[in-house]
Design an enzyme around this catalytic site. Structure first.
Site, PDB file in Angstrom:
ATOM      1  N   HIS A  67       6.698 106.629  68.125  1.00  0.00           N
ATOM      2  CA  HIS A  67       5.274 106.234  68.153  1.00  0.00           C
ATOM      3  C   HIS A  67       4.158 106.263  66.589  1.00  0.00           C
ATOM      4  CE1 HIS A  67       5.635 102.193  69.949  1.00  0.00           C
ATOM      5  NE2 HIS A  67       6.160 103.603  71.663  1.00  0.00           N
ATOM      6  N   THR A  68       5.277 107.527  65.850  1.00  0.00           N
ATOM      7  CA  THR A  68       4.743 108.142  64.992  1.00  0.00           C
ATOM      8  C   THR A  68       4.341 108.048  63.540  1.00  0.00           C
ATOM      9  OG1 THR A  68       6.507 110.152  65.094  1.00  0.00           O
ATOM     10  CG2 THR A  68       4.293 110.614  66.118  1.00  0.00           C
ATOM     11  N   ASP A  69       5.454 107.313  63.090  1.00  0.00           N
ATOM     12  CA  ASP A  69       5.763 106.955  61.901  1.00  0.00           C
ATOM     13  C   ASP A  69       4.138 105.878  60.964  1.00  0.00           C
ATOM     14  OD1 ASP A  69       6.433 103.888  63.674  1.00  0.00           O
ATOM     15  OD2 ASP A  69       7.690 103.803  62.344  1.00  0.00           O
ATOM     16  N   GLY A  86      18.231  94.145  70.568  1.00  0.00           N
ATOM     17  CA  GLY A  86      17.005  94.695  72.007  1.00  0.00           C
ATOM     18  C   GLY A  86      17.480  95.384  73.035  1.00  0.00           C
ATOM     19  N   LEU A 136      18.360 100.314  69.704  1.00  0.00           N
ATOM     20  CA  LEU A 136      19.266 101.232  68.619  1.00  0.00           C
ATOM     21  C   LEU A 136      18.893 100.597  67.014  1.00  0.00           C
ATOM     22  CD1 LEU A 136      22.075 101.845  70.385  1.00  0.00           C
ATOM     23  CD2 LEU A 136      20.745 103.729  70.133  1.00  0.00           C
ATOM     24  N   GLU A 188      10.359  92.883  58.736  1.00  0.00           N
ATOM     25  CA  GLU A 188      10.204  92.919  60.149  1.00  0.00           C
ATOM     26  C   GLU A 188       8.256  92.315  60.305  1.00  0.00           C
ATOM     27  OE1 GLU A 188      12.388  94.983  62.150  1.00  0.00           O
ATOM     28  OE2 GLU A 188      11.762  94.671  63.848  1.00  0.00           O
ATOM     29  N   ASP A 240      12.690 103.138  61.397  1.00  0.00           N
ATOM     30  CA  ASP A 240      14.417 102.775  61.911  1.00  0.00           C
ATOM     31  C   ASP A 240      15.015 102.564  60.395  1.00  0.00           C
ATOM     32  OD1 ASP A 240      13.296 102.426  64.355  1.00  0.00           O
ATOM     33  OD2 ASP A 240      13.196 100.271  64.425  1.00  0.00           O
TER      34      ASP A 240
HETATM   35  C1  GLA Z   1      10.301 100.835  67.323  1.00  0.00           C
HETATM   36  C2  GLA Z   1       9.678 100.503  65.847  1.00  0.00           C
HETATM   37  C3  GLA Z   1       9.640 102.007  64.949  1.00  0.00           C
HETATM   38  C4  GLA Z   1       8.878 103.030  65.740  1.00  0.00           C
HETATM   39  C5  GLA Z   1       9.221 103.446  67.086  1.00  0.00           C
HETATM   40  C6  GLA Z   1       8.737 103.654  68.055  1.00  0.00           C
HETATM   41  O1  GLA Z   1      11.626 101.230  66.646  1.00  0.00           O
HETATM   42  O2  GLA Z   1      10.907  99.500  64.658  1.00  0.00           O
HETATM   43  O3  GLA Z   1       8.671 101.754  63.442  1.00  0.00           O
HETATM   44  O4  GLA Z   1       7.411 102.432  65.651  1.00  0.00           O
HETATM   45  O5  GLA Z   1       9.059 102.012  67.878  1.00  0.00           O
HETATM   46  O6  GLA Z   1       8.295 105.174  67.241  1.00  0.00           O
END
Ligand code: GLA
Length: 344
Positions: free
Chosen positions: A20-22, A105, A108, A143, A155
């Protein structure tokens, strides 16, 4: 030059740390995994696209120009076609055959693997090339705008830039990607499916993201990367806790990179535990099922374990010392190559 047939592969990813940093212009440390999605594309006549999801036994068919939105995997296919065309690529009529071995889901990043493989195959058919960061942005739009999940670019960048035996330190402020060699000396990363399915769009993911934006508004900063710990301490709850997680998690990414460079794997394990505690207590994205999966990994001898990805289900990640056996139901994950075209 246009091609008649192109196959492209894109991997899923494991995020070692930096959750949850991106979307807060912070830091993360993912690696691409061996499992992924393969799209075989064949040029056809006409002005439509046909897609076959082999593993699901499902089909889709839609017009090339302005495809309507859809649910599930079809949203990604239609979005990939539409966004490639919107970006100016000469995508034309095609038959797409999709196969994959990333469990959907499961945290990964099967969805990023799907978007990236689709876009690479479509561009390959059209004989077009794209800068990989630009392609990651395009896939993130698929997305965000077609599947309704306001995810960041973790991702997609991991899938596009992965390399064997390498994790990627990504700075989401500059989009600078620094390879970090994984010299694990027999230590292993193991992923276990919690059994709880998550869907980014319907989980609290978008709500967390909105909370971070609200925290920025109150702090008068553009992103949480610019926020100081002192200022964050004055925020109302739960915004304070959310922002504290993000600041702490950025620091842990830096510490994990240093620990990996020093080949200090026990320290990496402790950082995984600290990340998990923060995701559970401050960011509140764990669930009882995820907690049980993490506890089981620790009982099975993990030197550190945490929930991975957006949370609210999906997979958990554990680090195991050379002498600790891989637990039952665990899947060892190795960093593998990034997305590539298999044939043209
Ligand atoms: C999901 C989102 C990513 C990222 C993570 C949490 O995988 O697709 O963009 O925010 O959650 O780090």
């Amino acid at each position: 030059m246009r091609n008649e047939v192109v196959a492209a592969f894109a991997p899923g990813r494991v995020n070692l740390i930096g959750e949850h940093t991106d979307y807060n212009q912070g830091l993360a440390l993912p690696f691409a995994i061996a499992e992924g999605v393969t799209v075989r594309a064949r040029a056809t006549n006409g002005d439509g696209v046909r897609a076959h999801a082999v593993d699901l036994g499902e089909d889709d068919e839609f017009p090339l120009r302005e495809p309507p939105g859809a649910e599930g995997w079809r949203a990604f296919v239609r979005g990939a076609v539409a966004e490639c065309r919107r970006a100016g690529f000469e995508v034309s009529a095609a038959d797409l055959r999709i196969t994959g071995d990333v469990p959907r889901g499961s945290g990964l990043s099967s969805s990023a693997a799907l978007e990236v493989a689709l876009c690479l195959a479509l561009l390959g058919l059209a004989g077009e090339r794209s800068d990989r960061v630009a392609l990651a942005r395009l896939c993130a739009r698929v997305e965000n705008d077609w599947a309704g999940a306001k995810t960041g670019m973790l991702d997609q960048l991991a899938s596009l830039f992965g390399a064997a035996e390498t994790a990627l330190r990504i700075d989401f402020r500059t989009l600078e990607i620094e390879p970090v060699r994984l010299r694990l000396g027999g230590w292993r990363f193991v992923v276990v499916d919690s059994g709880e399915r998550h869907a980014n769009a319907s989980s609290g993911y978008n709500e967390r993201r909105a909370q971070c934006e609200r925290a920025c508004e109150l702090l008068g900063v553009e992103t949480l990367r610019d926020a100081s710990a002192a200022a964050v301490a004055g925020l109302p709850q739960p915004l304070r806790a959310r922002a504290e997680h993000v600041l702490g998690e950025n620091e842990r990414v830096g510490e994990a990179v240093a620990a990996l460079r020093a080949e200090d794997l026990p320290a990496v394990g402790r950082l995984l535990d600290a990340s998990h505690a923060s995701l559970r207590d401050l960011y509140e994205v764990s669930t009882p099922t995820v907690e049980r999966a993490v506890a089981r990994l620790r009982e099975d001898g993990a030197a550190g374990a945490r929930l991975m990805g957006g949370g609210f289900g999906g997979s958990v990640l554990g680090l195991f010392a050379p002498d600790a056996p891989t637990p039952h139901g665990g899947r060892e994950v190795q960093p593998g190559p990034g997305a590539h075209v298999l044939s043209e």
